[in-house]
Design an enzyme around this catalytic site. Structure first.
Site, PDB file in Angstrom:
ATOM      1  N   LYS A 240       0.827  -1.214   0.000  1.00  0.00           N
ATOM      2  CA  LYS A 240       0.000   0.000   0.000  1.00  0.00           C
ATOM      3  C   LYS A 240       0.860   1.262   0.000  1.00  0.00           C
ATOM      4  CE  LYS A 240      -4.187  -2.077   1.774  1.00  0.00           C
ATOM      5  NZ  LYS A 240      -3.724  -3.443   2.112  1.00  0.00           N
TER       6      LYS A 240
HETATM    7  C1  LIG Z   1      -4.338  -4.584   1.517  1.00  0.00           C
HETATM    8  C2  LIG Z   1      -3.572  -5.856   1.421  1.00  0.00           C
HETATM    9  C3  LIG Z   1      -3.963  -6.900   0.543  1.00  0.00           C
HETATM   10  C4  LIG Z   1      -5.231  -6.834  -0.282  1.00  0.00           C
HETATM   11  O1  LIG Z   1      -5.183  -5.870  -1.317  1.00  0.00           O
HETATM   12  P1  LIG Z   1      -6.528  -5.350  -2.014  1.00  0.00           P
HETATM   13  O2  LIG Z   1      -6.114  -4.205  -2.856  1.00  0.00           O
HETATM   14  O3  LIG Z   1      -7.446  -4.960  -0.892  1.00  0.00           O
HETATM   15  O4  LIG Z   1      -7.067  -6.489  -2.821  1.00  0.00           O
HETATM   16  C5  LIG Z   1      -3.152  -8.026   0.457  1.00  0.00           C
HETATM   17  N1  LIG Z   1      -2.033  -8.152   1.226  1.00  0.00           N
HETATM   18  C6  LIG Z   1      -1.636  -7.186   2.072  1.00  0.00           C
HETATM   19  C7  LIG Z   1      -0.406  -7.400   2.898  1.00  0.00           C
HETATM   20  C8  LIG Z   1      -2.375  -5.995   2.204  1.00  0.00           C
HETATM   21  O5  LIG Z   1      -1.973  -5.048   3.076  1.00  0.00           O
END
Ligand SMILES: *Cc1c(COP(=O)(O)O)cnc(C)c1O
Length: 469
Positions: free
Chosen positions: A113
């Protein structure tokens, strides 16, 4: 470039006008009126670009109301090697025959993210200052998203961040990560209660339209279009780093929760990036795996959501999914509106007539992992290669292995580093995941946090005293 709503009820608007908004006024999500396309020659001309240069090329297609030289500086500041622990920003690493890892977790909070949030922080500050306005971000977190937002917005002008977290219910590492930020514009509010209580307070305050307007409340959730646009970049990057010419295709495997990450892959493919398969991987919360297998989307209630060892994917209602359904239904806002009305009425959406197209036309396949699968994957990979992966990435690797094809690299998105989920890694291989050098002292740093009862009015009072107006 203008943006419209998936439900057809919004006059087209430029990027800066949708940037700070959540849902479109008709309840839909914003999407480009026309997606830009990339030619094979253009693709080949980007092979020598740095990550920041590539990000500029792609983001300028989506952001046409910021002057190019300004956008270039914002992108350069976001993808400055100083913010990441690898000089490539996103390293591409071989894993085993046919499989590679796209290293998306070299940013400040060790998860993918950060990639989009670092850009969001820059572009928020820029647009707020150009409009001479301010924003107060209000959010709730059980650990992950909140910290990525805080690290991206720390010290930014015109923005205050109010992040609610359940007191005493985050891991020591997560607490240290968030609460050690000393910036004046970051407010960690530890609430008596559980995560849902924090979420309820956010809903109450954001639902009070008078309060919301008076205090310029905003959010940085996963439906934010700027985050999706910034995520498109790394699919191009992964393809460029693992092919030699534009006739070659690759597949991507994506650990999925809210469908934000893999949606960016779907858009990259529609823009002309040669992607063979988009492999959607879920954990036991397999609402989306079920959809891509059957064509029926059946979200679940919060009390039917399992708490798993890949907690950032414990989602039973995928907030970005509507943007994909928009494409599936021929970009017809009326049909999307009708589909979501059906979903609200029946609790499910039956698109099984279109099931075959999900793979043939859109390239999607799907699979799910169990806790035992993830542990076995972490253990086997460690024994065979010495590489340690986190449980979310393990979910991706587990599902990806079913879809490896000769001559087509399979790139698994590394969505977090193992140090972030040390307990699961310990359970799998009996050793501690290495903590990056710059975080070794994290738990000794002073922490800044305000304790509040689980009472929306007390939180509102705090915001009144500290908001940027
Ligand atoms: C947010 C997250 C996901 C999922 O991603 P999306 O965009 O919500 O599908 C997977 N793995 C980790 C470590 C995350 O922080």
């Amino acid at each position: 470039m203008k943006y419209q709503s998936t439900r057809g009820g919004m006059a087209p608007q430029p990027f800066s006008d949708i940037l700070l908004e959540g849902l479109a006024p008709d309840g839909g999500l914003t999407v480009p009126v026309a997606l830009p396309t990339i030619t094979p020659d253009q693709l080949d001309s980007w092979r020598d670009h740095s990550y920041a240069e590539l990000a500029f090329e792609i983001l300028q297609l989506f952001i046409t109301d910021v002057p190019a030289q300004d956008l270039r500086s914002l992108v350069q500041a976001a993808y400055d090697p100083a913010n990441f622990t690898h000089p490539d920003i996103v390293p591409v690493k071989p894993l085993e025959e046919g499989l590679m890892l796209l290293g998306l977790s070299q940013g400040p909070t060790l998860a993918f993210k950060d990639i989009a949030m670092q850009f969001l922080g820059q572009v928020f500050e820029y647009v707020l200052s150009r409009r001479a306005t301010t924003l107060n971000i209000l959010g709730a977190t059980s650990g992950d998203t909140g910290s990525a937002a805080e690290y991206a917005l720390r010290g930014k002008k015109g923005v205050q961040v109010f992040m609610l977290s359940p007191k005493g219910r985050m891991s020591a590492f997560q607490r240290a990560q968030m609460y050690s930020l000393q910036d004046d514009n970051i407010h960690n509010l530890a609430i008596e209660g559980v995560f849902d209580d924090c979420q309820d307070i956010v809903k109450t305050l954001a639902g009070d339209l008078q309060f919301k307007e008076a205090y310029h409340l905003g959010a940085v959730n996963s439906i934010n279009w700027a985050r999706i646009a910034a995520q498109i970049v790394y699919y191009f990057w992964g393809w460029l780093r693992s092919t030699q010419q534009s006739s070659q295709s690759v597949s991507f495997a994506v650990p999925t929760g809210n469908f934000g990450n893999i949606l960016a892959g779907h858009l990259a493919r529609r823009m002309g990036l040669p992607i063979h398969r988009l492999v959607l991987a879920t954990n036991e919360n397999n609402v989306l795996e079920e959809f891509f297998r059957t064509g029926v989307y059946r979200p679940r209630q919060a009390d039917h959501t399992h708490a798993t060892s890949s907690p950032s994917m414990d989602i039973s209602r995928a907030s970005n999914f509507e943007r994909f359904v928009f494409d599936l239904l021929g970009q017809d806002g009326d049909r999307v509106g009708a589909a979501w009305a059906q979903l609200a009425r029946d609790g499910m959406l039956d698109l099984s007539e279109d099931q075959a197209r999900l793979c043939t036309e859109f390239g999607f396949v799907a699979g799910a992992s169990s806790h035992a699968d993830r542990l076995a994957t972490i253990r086997q990979l460690y024994q065979a290669t010495g590489i340690i992966i986190d449980p979310h990435t393990a979910d991706g690797v587990h599902v990806a292995r079913d879809y490896v094809e000769d001559g087509i690299p399979m790139i698994v998105l590394e969505t977090a580093l193992p140090a972030k989920f040390a307990e699961v890694v310990q359970e799998a291989i009996g050793i501690e995941a290495p903590v990056p050098a710059h975080l070794k002292d994290l738990s000794n740093l002073p922490q800044k946090v305000v304790n509040l009862p689980g009472d929306a009015q007390r939180v509102a009072d705090y915001i009144r005293q500290h908001a940027a107006i």
